[in-house]
Design a protein around this motif. Sequence first.
Motif, PDB file in Angstrom:
ATOM      1  N   ASN A   1       0.860  -1.176   0.000  1.00 32.69           N
ATOM      2  CA  ASN A   1       0.000   0.000   0.000  1.00 32.69           C
ATOM      3  C   ASN A   1       0.896   1.227   0.000  1.00 32.69           C
ATOM      4  N   LEU A   2       0.866   1.964  -1.113  1.00 31.95           N
ATOM      5  CA  LEU A   2       1.770   3.095  -1.283  1.00 31.95           C
ATOM      6  C   LEU A   2       0.995   4.399  -1.356  1.00 31.95           C
ATOM      7  N   ARG A   3       1.577   5.427  -0.789  1.00 34.33           N
ATOM      8  CA  ARG A   3       0.977   6.758  -0.926  1.00 34.33           C
ATOM      9  C   ARG A   3       1.182   7.277  -2.341  1.00 34.33           C
ATOM     10  N   SER A   4       2.352   7.013  -2.926  1.00 34.54           N
ATOM     11  CA  SER A   4       2.605   7.452  -4.298  1.00 34.54           C
ATOM     12  C   SER A   4       3.578   6.494  -4.974  1.00 34.54           C
TER      13      SER A   4
ATOM     14  N   ASP B   1       5.932   6.926  -8.451  1.00 33.58           N
ATOM     15  CA  ASP B   1       6.379   7.718  -9.590  1.00 33.58           C
ATOM     16  C   ASP B   1       7.488   6.958 -10.306  1.00 33.58           C
TER      17      ASP B   1
ATOM     18  N   ARG C   1      -1.658  -1.305  -4.095  1.00 33.11           N
ATOM     19  CA  ARG C   1      -2.612  -0.222  -3.885  1.00 33.11           C
ATOM     20  C   ARG C   1      -1.833   1.091  -3.827  1.00 33.11           C
ATOM     21  N   CYS C   2      -2.212   2.038  -4.684  1.00 31.14           N
ATOM     22  CA  CYS C   2      -1.504   3.322  -4.734  1.00 31.14           C
ATOM     23  C   CYS C   2      -2.507   4.469  -4.703  1.00 31.14           C
ATOM     24  N   GLU C   3      -2.218   5.478  -3.880  1.00 35.49           N
ATOM     25  CA  GLU C   3      -3.083   6.654  -3.832  1.00 35.49           C
ATOM     26  C   GLU C   3      -2.810   7.595  -4.999  1.00 35.49           C
ATOM     27  N   ARG C   4      -1.533   7.695  -5.393  1.00 38.55           N
ATOM     28  CA  ARG C   4      -1.171   8.586  -6.511  1.00 38.55           C
ATOM     29  C   ARG C   4      -0.150   7.888  -7.386  1.00 38.55           C
TER      30      ARG C   4
END
Length: 224
Positions: free
Chosen positions: A45-48, A50, A65-68
């Motif tokens: 589960n990652l916040r972002s 890139d 799972r990624c928020e951004r």
Amino acid sequence: MASRTFGHVTVTTPDLDEPGLYLSRVNTLDPPRGSVRDFSYGEANLRSLDLEDTQLITGRISDLRCERVEFEALNLHGVEIVGSDLGAARWSESKLTRVVFRDCKLMGAVLHRLVLDDVLFEGCRLDFATFEKIRAAGPVVFAGCALTEATFADCDLTYAVFRDCMLTRTEFGPGRYRDTDLRGNDIAAVRGVANLSKVLIGPEQQPDLAHALVAELGISVGDD
């Protein structure tokens, strides 16, 4: 070599279970040398997330799972992405070859200037996604996907296949749709019908296409 056939199109898919192939577990998809090979990544589960100027070659991404998400020049070859939520990803200027997205969510995603060659989206949620300047350089299939209010803008979907998809208010903007196979879908509520020149539909879909065209043109049908 693994493959799947949908109508007149056969998609070559990654064979990640072939004898002699070992996928090493990795902790990142952003290596210092710009490429990851023979890998397994996920259950995170990652916040972002890139990634830029990166190649992912022969591997599996699962339960991510990624928020951004921001991808630029992220090229994939022989990759499966399974059971992952990439949310409103921004993915641009990339080539995907022999790639499968299965049971994934890219709701509200923007995919811009991607070249797709042997790419399968299966059982994915692509609602509200925007596909801009996508080019099907080889077989491309959407099977059992939800594309509610998704938009295709200036795309070349020649010979692409949509099968058993939810196309409610899906908009097909100007583009190339020669022999795009829309059989096996409910197309009564698609938008941009006037742009769907030379697509392939089944006989039973003609009333649906006419219904969609009447709605798009705002034609009133009345009794004498």
